[in-house]
Design an enzyme around this catalytic site. Structure first.
Site: not given
Length: 453
Positions: A250, A364, A392
């Site tokens: 990230q 993720d 995201c």
């Protein structure tokens, strides 16, 4: 265009992002209707019977980084190398395009989001490009000639920078001269008088062939280490992660730690049905599936809470880093697999027995998600009782979640899931973007007591 919310009070920024996440969550009942078809809406689960908020799902306050972490937070950047609208060489972001399609670049030095170490590295690289134009001109995407094409850099909190340069129309015989030039201009003690010296600790190069389309380091050939250290060391969530130039992490480390903390709480605590009842100690998870695990930053940090950790990741470099990170942390219960999630996950999960130990999953994925086959494999694992999905691209969450949440039939066997917790994570302050975090549990039927709002 990059920071459209910067003029708003931060509380207003968070309110807009919370509303955006709520809107994306509300798309899930509609996505389930699309999955089932208009003739089977009677099969909709109880919580999706209306098109407003999914019943029984609590929208929690957004996770927000501290004041000092809302500017100069971005720890990685990818820059295009080309020319600005005045024809001068530039290392920056595409601002517009000429009529023939050649990109025109803008100077990104005024952006307040980028860490100072990255800004200094960009300036040093631009000087390097300018000083070598006679031999190595900037790359033209229209003519497919020139050398300097792209650059990607990542920095750690200590200000160290790992740099990747993408060069076109060069061969391996050019590497010694390229290395000497980059070392001279970019690595300590190089620097510009009166400006911060870029502390570049390692330099990689990608040599791309003529005709390569797109502007991405991820789709290029394997990077070659030219000089310096192989990895960048990044302290994160109680461990130190060693990263190569392509491994995902990230862009906002303080916000990432907030996300990881919430994920771990949701995976290991809470209630079996989201209805306020006490958690059953016998259901304590012993297996963590980290889907799209990157360099193993979450898996390694969380490994002490589980008996077994399995990570799956597409990027070979990231898997290599994950294994090395686990070895350094003595996380012997971690195992990492390389490949497309849709290919690897079914092989790993479909053979697991009915009486497998309780399992949880952290998903993720990239913007495109992990795909129906991978989601169906997760759903078929009987021991899997909770999934935390980090989107995201929240706009795509409903399509993926519908595969987990639709009624069982055909390839979608296994007890369905339902969303019980959701929140926004402000990974990108001052911008219009955020992450969406959702906890999904197996749907055991309508709870007798609604969860607290």
């Amino acid at each position: 265009r990059v920071t459209p919310l910067a003029s708003l009070p931060y509380e207003r920024q968070l309110a807009l992002k919370e509303q955006f996440v709520r809107t994306c969550l509300r798309r899930l009942p509609r996505a389930l209707r699309d999955e089932l078809g208009e003739n089977r809406t009677e099969e909709l689960p109880w919580w999706a019977a209306v098109t407003r908020d999914p019943q029984g799902c609590v929208l929690e306050p957004a996770l927000a980084p501290a004041v000092q972490d809302r500017v100069s937070y971005r720890n990685q950047c990818t820059w295009t190398v080309g020319r600005d609208d005045g024809g001068q060489p530039e290392v920056g972001f595409v601002r517009s395009r000429r009529d023939d399609g050649e990109p025109l670049l803008g100077d990104p030095s005024s952006l307040a989001l980028v860490q100072p170490a990255l800004a200094a590295a960009r300036v040093a690289l631009k000087r390097c490009v300018e000083g070598s134009l006679e031999k190595w001109p900037v790359y033209s995407r229209v003519r497919d000639d020139g050398v300097w094409r792209l650059a990607a850099a990542r920095a750690n909190p200590a200000g160290e920078v790992l740099l990747l340069v993408q060069a076109a129309n060069l061969g391996e015989e050019d590497l010694p001269e390229l290395r000497a030039r980059l070392e001279k201009d970019l690595m300590p003690p190089a620097g510009l008088e009166g400006e911060s010296c870029a502390l570049v600790i390692g330099i990689y190069v990608q040599l791309v062939k003529a005709g390569m389309g797109g502007d991405s380091v991820d789709s290029g050939p394997a990077p070659v280490l030219l000089a310096g250290r192989k990895h960048l060391e990044v302290p994160l969530f109680g461990t130190t992660v060693h990263l190569g130039p392509l491994s995902f992490l990230q862009v906002n480390l303080p916000a990432c730690e907030l996300l990881y903390s919430r994920v771990l709480d949701w995976l290991t605590e809470g209630t079996a049905g989201g209805d306020g009842a006490a958690a059953d100690p016998a259901s304590k998870p012993s297996l963590l599936l980290d889907v799209c695990c990157g360099a193993g930053s979450f898996a390694v940090a969380a490994s002490g809470r589980f008996e077994e950790v399995i990570g799956v990741e597409l990027c070979d470099e990231a898997v290599e880093s994950a294994r090395e990170n686990a070895t350094r942390a003595q996380a012997t219960n971690c195992c990492f697999h390389s490949g497309r999630v849709a290919d690897v996950l079914p092989e790993l999960l479909d053979g697991r027995a009915e009486n497998s130990a309780p399992a949880v999953a952290f998903v993720d994925p990239p913007r495109v998600g992990i795909g129906r086959a991978a989601l169906a494999s997760l759903r078929r694992l009987p021991a899997l009782h909770r999934v935390v999905y980090a989107a995201c691209c929240p706009e795509h969450f409903a399509e993926e979640a519908a595969v987990l949440c639709r009624p069982a039939r055909g390839e979608h066997d296994g007890q369905a899931f339902r969303p019980v917790r959701c929140c926004a994570v402000d990974m990108f302050p001052q911008t219009a973007h955020c992450e969406m975090l959702v906890l999904l549990l197996r749907d055991a039927g309508k709870p007798s007591t609604p969860p607290e709002e």
